[in-house]
Design a protein around this motif. Structure first.
Motif, PDB file in Angstrom:
ATOM      1  N   SER A 173     -10.608  -6.153   6.096  1.00 57.34           N
ATOM      2  CA  SER A 173     -10.230  -6.655   4.644  1.00 57.34           C
ATOM      3  C   SER A 173      -8.829  -7.735   5.174  1.00 57.34           C
ATOM      4  CB  SER A 173      -9.775  -5.424   3.677  1.00 57.34           C
ATOM      5  OG  SER A 173     -11.189  -4.931   3.275  1.00 57.34           O
ATOM      6  N   ALA A 174      -8.028  -6.766   6.262  1.00 60.31           N
ATOM      7  CA  ALA A 174      -6.920  -7.859   7.136  1.00 60.31           C
ATOM      8  C   ALA A 174      -7.429  -9.466   7.076  1.00 60.31           C
ATOM      9  CB  ALA A 174      -5.901  -6.902   7.882  1.00 60.31           C
ATOM     10  N   ALA A 175      -8.553  -9.134   7.695  1.00 55.54           N
ATOM     11  CA  ALA A 175      -9.222 -10.247   8.169  1.00 55.54           C
ATOM     12  C   ALA A 175      -9.180 -11.847   7.129  1.00 55.54           C
ATOM     13  CB  ALA A 175      -9.907 -10.124   9.240  1.00 55.54           C
ATOM     14  N   TYR A 176      -9.973 -10.606   6.610  1.00 58.79           N
ATOM     15  CA  TYR A 176     -10.400 -11.266   4.788  1.00 58.79           C
ATOM     16  C   TYR A 176      -8.967 -12.229   4.557  1.00 58.79           C
ATOM     17  CZ  TYR A 176     -11.938 -13.141   0.347  1.00 58.79           C
ATOM     18  OH  TYR A 176     -11.929 -13.541  -0.419  1.00 58.79           O
ATOM     19  N   GLU A 177      -8.304 -11.399   4.320  1.00 61.49           N
ATOM     20  CA  GLU A 177      -6.465 -12.051   3.683  1.00 61.49           C
ATOM     21  C   GLU A 177      -6.130 -13.305   4.097  1.00 61.49           C
ATOM     22  OE1 GLU A 177      -2.200 -10.382   3.053  1.00 61.49           O
ATOM     23  OE2 GLU A 177      -3.780  -9.106   2.491  1.00 61.49           O
TER      24      GLU A 177
END
Length: 610
Positions: free
Chosen positions: A475-479
């Motif tokens: 999720s952090a990477a997607y953001e």
């Protein structure tokens, strides 16, 4: 043109010959003192090597140029090879990136540096090596013999300048702060050049005379310094022989199939002062004598400092032609000799041994690389199926976050290219404003900093990114990627069960332990963890050392740095004896006592408490 016809037309005179195929392409260029004899040998001998058989079968025509001047024969041959790049001539691996020692001669205060290219003819270059580590060791020892500046930029002397730590360590005489006159400094440079050229006898004699004079006048400290210089010189001097002022080269060769290496050892005044390696690719035959002949032409083409003798492992083809050319080019007598006594044999054997080691080191890496590439092609196919993509996956990066006991959160990004570590592109980060363990916040910060820099510098993005973690990290990477407007394939690996977490699938993927894809992913994850945790420990040790040394009275920044440079590690400082501490640069006896008492009293206090 028939074979007999063009052989009959060849004259028994010196020159160059060109073999052409049926399309008129030049496929081989050679030189000879007797064109008729040399060219005829290709057709009248039986050849065992496939490449040589193919060459002879491809010859449709022979052209030649008669050149009476021996020196011009090789110049013309080299020009034709460079112009036409014939497919059957020996190919050489480029050696321009080998490291040299360089003295910046055109500067007021010349510096000694390691470089990989000879860009300025006004500078002096010495001791080409195939590996930089031995050269760095030699450089460190040389500076104890001849203290000179090794700064990266040109020296601009000024009384206001404060000399660096090397001045206190007596590795530099401090020209930047005018601690030495220009005349005295350049005398040291001149002695260093003589030393590197092999002219050591007069220098050593002067040192021995100075040492005796200092001893006679009971100036034992200065005598000890010169004694130490002589000891360093003896360490640098290897492979002694009993002969006096003598300069010769020893040649060694190692061949296998179409690959090989030729080594030249330059021996001057009882020591090897230079080693040069020439790697051969796609030689047309395995005739050792012919390849040696071709190699020596290459080696001595741009040579300026010719030896009086060249020791050979075997007799050469066209040896008389090479002999005449060397004597003409050097304007002196250069003997070619196959070793005939034990002393000569010792040097040739050393050159042959060096060639053998170089061959193993270089071509083993080459073969290992080929095998690794084949294995990775299979892994790449499996990765494409796993990720359901047709895009190439050649360049993979992996990220790891490391926090040791809640201290100093750091991160690492390591990269593999075709399944092999690409260490020059390893990166590590000291995370900012992370006061407690926060894997998600840390991941965001690392990805943002790393890819913002790549965007700014127009650097290549990885074909695939592996995150050490699960859904939260994804999720952090997607953001981050959404905010930056970039698209990179990525997935996570959970530590416990080695499960793969893909952003497009709800269920985790479990691969068998012997699956080559999983093995590569785990290898990268472990390498990223190792790189991160090493950095973390380094930071902790550095901070610990700084805080401990700051508590010692009389130990300022300069002495602290000197102490660190001398002992290299925290352990060595803590376990050093009082005598060892007293001998460290800038550490006087009282300060040595303070340092020793600080660490050893703490040990006694701990024992009493226990």
């Amino acid at each position: 043109m028939s074979e007999k016809k063009f052989l009959n037309n060849l004259p028994p005179r010196p020159g160059v010959y060109k073999f052409k195929d049926k399309w008129g392409n030049i496929i081989y260029v050679g030189a000879s003192k007797n064109l008729k004899k040399r060219v005829s040998s290709y057709f009248h001998k039986k050849h065992d090597q496939i490449r040589l058989v193919n060459l002879v079968n491809s010859i449709n025509n022979v052209e030649y140029e008669i050149i009476e001047n021996i020196y011009d024969v090789f110049i013309r041959e080299r020009t034709l090879i460079g112009l036409h790049k014939p497919k059957y001539n020996i190919r050489w691996l480029d050696d321009k990136q080998y490291p040299f020692l360089m003295i910046t001669k055109k500067e007021r205060y010349p510096r000694l540096q390691i470089v990989r290219e000879q860009l300025d003819e006004e500078n002096s270059y010495f001791g080409r090596q195939t590996q930089v580590k031995p050269l760095r060791k030699s450089l460190n020892k040389l500076r104890t013999l001849f203290p000179i500046c090794d700064c990266k930029s040109e020296v601009t002397p000024s009384k206001k300048t404060r000399p660096c730590l090397n001045y206190d360590l007596k590795l530099c005489p401090g020209p930047c702060a005018l601690k030495i006159s220009e005349k005295e400094y350049n005398k040291t440079i001149a002695d260093l050049e003589k030393f590197l050229q092999g002219d050591t006898h007069n220098i050593i004699k002067d040192w021995e005379i100075q040492m005796k004079k200092h001893a006679e006048y009971q100036n034992f400290e200065e005598a000890a310094k010169i004694r130490d210089r002589l000891n360093v010189y003896n360490q640098l001097t290897i492979n002694r022989i009993d002969e006096d002022l003598f300069h010769f080269d020893a040649i060694g060769i190692k061949l296998q199939k179409d690959f090989g290496v030729v080594v030249k050892l330059k021996v001057v005044h009882e020591r090897v002062i230079d080693t040069q390696e020439y790697f051969i690719l796609d030689s047309i035959d395995q005739d050792k004598e012919n390849i040696l002949f071709e190699s020596l032409k290459q080696i001595y083409h741009e040579e300026n400092d010719f030896p009086s003798l060249i020791l050979l492992p075997s007799v050469l083809q066209e040896q008389e032609l090479l002999f005449d050319w060397l004597n003409f080019k050097s304007n002196r007598s250069v003997k070619l000799q196959v070793f005939s006594n034990p002393k000569d044999g010792k040097w040739t054997k050393l050159a042959e041994k060096t060639a053998h080691k170089s061959f193993i080191r270089h071509f083993k890496k080459k073969n290992d690389s080929k095998n690794d590439n084949k294995n990775y092609l299979e892994i790449e196919k499996l990765l494409k199926n796993l990720l359901n993509t047709t895009l190439n996956i050649k360049y993979i990066s992996c990220i790891d976050i490391s926090t040791l006991q809640g201290f100093a959160t750091v991160a690492s990004i390591i990269s593999f290219k075709d399944g092999v570590p690409d260490k020059p592109n390893y990166r590590r980060f000291s995370l900012k404003n992370i006061n407690k363990p926060d894997d998600v916040g840390s991941m965001k910060q690392v990805l943002t900093r790393h890819f913002q820099k790549k965007i700014k510098n127009a650097e290549r993005f990885p074909d695939l990114l592996i995150l050490d973690g699960g859904r939260a990290q994804l999720s952090a990477a997607y953001e981050v990627f959404t905010n930056l407007g970039i698209q990179i394939p990525y997935f996570g690996i959970a530590k416990k069960e080695e499960e793969l977490v893909l952003p497009t699938q709800k269920e985790k993927i479990i691969l068998k332990r012997n699956n080559p894809v999983l093995q590569l992913i785990v290898q990268m994850r472990d390498e990223a963890h190792r790189f991160a945790i090493t950095y973390n420990r380094l930071k902790r040790e550095k901070n610990s050392l700084t805080s401990e040394l700051d508590q010692i009275n009389g130990l300022g920044v300069k002495r602290k740095n000197s102490l660190l440079k001398h002992f290299s590690s925290v352990k060595r400082i803590k376990t050093a004896t009082l005598d060892e501490l007293s001998k460290a640069p800038l550490i006087h006896k009282n300060l040595a006592n303070n340092i020793f008492d600080h660490f050893h009293k703490r040990k006694l206090n701990k024992k009493k408490k226990n």
